[in-house]
Design an enzyme around this catalytic site. Sequence first.
Site, mmCIF file in Angstrom:
data_model
loop_
_atom_site.group_PDB
_atom_site.id
_atom_site.type_symbol
_atom_site.label_atom_id
_atom_site.label_comp_id
_atom_site.label_asym_id
_atom_site.label_seq_id
_atom_site.Cartn_x
_atom_site.Cartn_y
_atom_site.Cartn_z
ATOM 1 N N GLY A 177 0.817 -1.212 0.000
ATOM 2 C CA GLY A 177 0.000 0.000 0.000
ATOM 3 C C GLY A 177 0.854 1.266 0.000
ATOM 4 O O GLY A 177 1.092 1.837 -1.054
ATOM 5 N N HIS A 197 0.649 -7.702 -11.559
ATOM 6 C CA HIS A 197 1.200 -7.252 -10.278
ATOM 7 C C HIS A 197 1.015 -8.286 -9.172
ATOM 8 O O HIS A 197 1.904 -8.494 -8.356
ATOM 9 C CB HIS A 197 0.505 -5.942 -9.885
ATOM 10 N N ASP A 229 3.126 -6.531 -15.483
ATOM 11 C CA ASP A 229 2.796 -5.487 -14.516
ATOM 12 C C ASP A 229 3.443 -4.176 -14.921
ATOM 13 O O ASP A 229 4.650 -4.120 -15.152
ATOM 14 C CB ASP A 229 3.286 -5.917 -13.127
ATOM 15 N N SER A 232 4.519 -5.704 -3.794
ATOM 16 C CA SER A 232 4.301 -4.272 -3.930
ATOM 17 C C SER A 232 5.039 -3.496 -2.835
ATOM 18 O O SER A 232 6.250 -3.631 -2.696
ATOM 19 C CB SER A 232 2.792 -3.991 -3.943
ATOM 20 N N TYR A 233 4.319 -2.692 -2.018
ATOM 21 C CA TYR A 233 4.995 -1.937 -0.959
ATOM 22 C C TYR A 233 5.563 -2.847 0.128
ATOM 23 O O TYR A 233 6.332 -2.395 0.977
ATOM 24 C CB TYR A 233 4.060 -0.893 -0.344
#
Length: 432
Positions: free
Chosen positions: A46, A404, A352, A142-143
């Site tokens: 996030g 992703h 992605d 991701s984050y």
Amino acid sequence: MAVSSFVYSWVHFFVVLTSAGVALSRHQVTSESPEKKPLLLWLNGGPGCSSIGFGAAEELGPFLSQKGKPELKFNKQAWNRAANLLFLEAPVGVGFSYTNTSSDIKDLGDTITAKDSYTFLVNWFKRFPQYKSHEFYISGESYAGHYVPQLSEVIFDENMYVPKKEYINFKGFMIGNALMDDETDQKGMIDYAWDHAVISDHLYDEIKLECNFSNDNSTNACDTALGKYFDVYKIIDMYSLYAPTCFDNATSSTKQLSMIRGIAPRLFSKQKGWHQKPSGYDPCLSNYTEVYLNRPDVQKALHANVTKMSYPWTHCSDTITFWKDAPDSMLPVIRKLVKGGLRVWVFSGDTDGRIPVTSTRLTLKKLGLKTVEDWTPWYSNHEVGGWTIEYEGLMFVTVRGAGHQVPTFKPKQALQLVKHFLADKKLPTTAF
């Protein structure tokens, strides 16, 4: 149904699913000897996005959301076939997690998230001592390219000093399509978009001229050029270039997160397009999850939302509007942990556009590790699953045709990937 613990605390909400899986019929997913399998913690990023909503319900968990039906469906490629899974909502304020002290939300950042998650783990092992002897691994996407190395570093450092009762049998981590380095992540996004016919030559040249990705401060000309770049991803899915878009008016693929200031990468985080939520192979998948987890009977079954929050459950928290710290690069931490002997794998779905394979390749090149075995195909049965580069102390894996969220797009290949990571074995280089 095998043991599944649904427990909440004032800091975190988590779900643990053993590798015994679900044994309701011979056609459903089962796995033997959970007591012999490792424990794997999964984190979504996030920052502020749900590991339950994304990881557990849409990617690698044994139960997945589905359209138009009140019940979940079984995931035949669930990762609990390889490990006991632990999904953690971090930081506080994500999903059903909450705090009794509202000021905690204003202090959130990478450092606090890592420390809180470590405190959670220490106490979780006290609550579930049967997992204490299991090999422990962390994975995420991701984050979580920040979350996972930072939590890994805290565990690595604390393990040198803590008493035996608090020692965690930590062996390594694996991150996918991961934000790791501001400069190379941003540069790679632009290069990937141009190379995949997403942006024009003119816009590519304009961004290269006006933007300096090694500098946190942007110019008005750079901001304007990046705005044009993100405009393209209003009409195609940044998270999976070749997937269809969701035409539901309530789609999460077009809903924007609140602007969260100070989150890496510095230049891109100023653009609204950067805060767009991911969808999945079914681009409306997140809509189904959101409906399911907002059902009162589901929340009651999960022992969740006992505080009766005044806002609905969402994939990414709208209450987290400030982020205190986010280092420009995770490379020093990754370097330290590789040198410390932890098993480190990095994987990347190659369709992605958000944290593309181009970004990851540039980042790993910047990491500066010696190449042991260069670009080598790996196979999933008779098909090429992707390519690998083996570095000294780190394995890089691409997953062909995945967006992703790799387990959503290529579940079979993702399960194969995690099995080989946990076994510390190279992926097969010939068809089988």
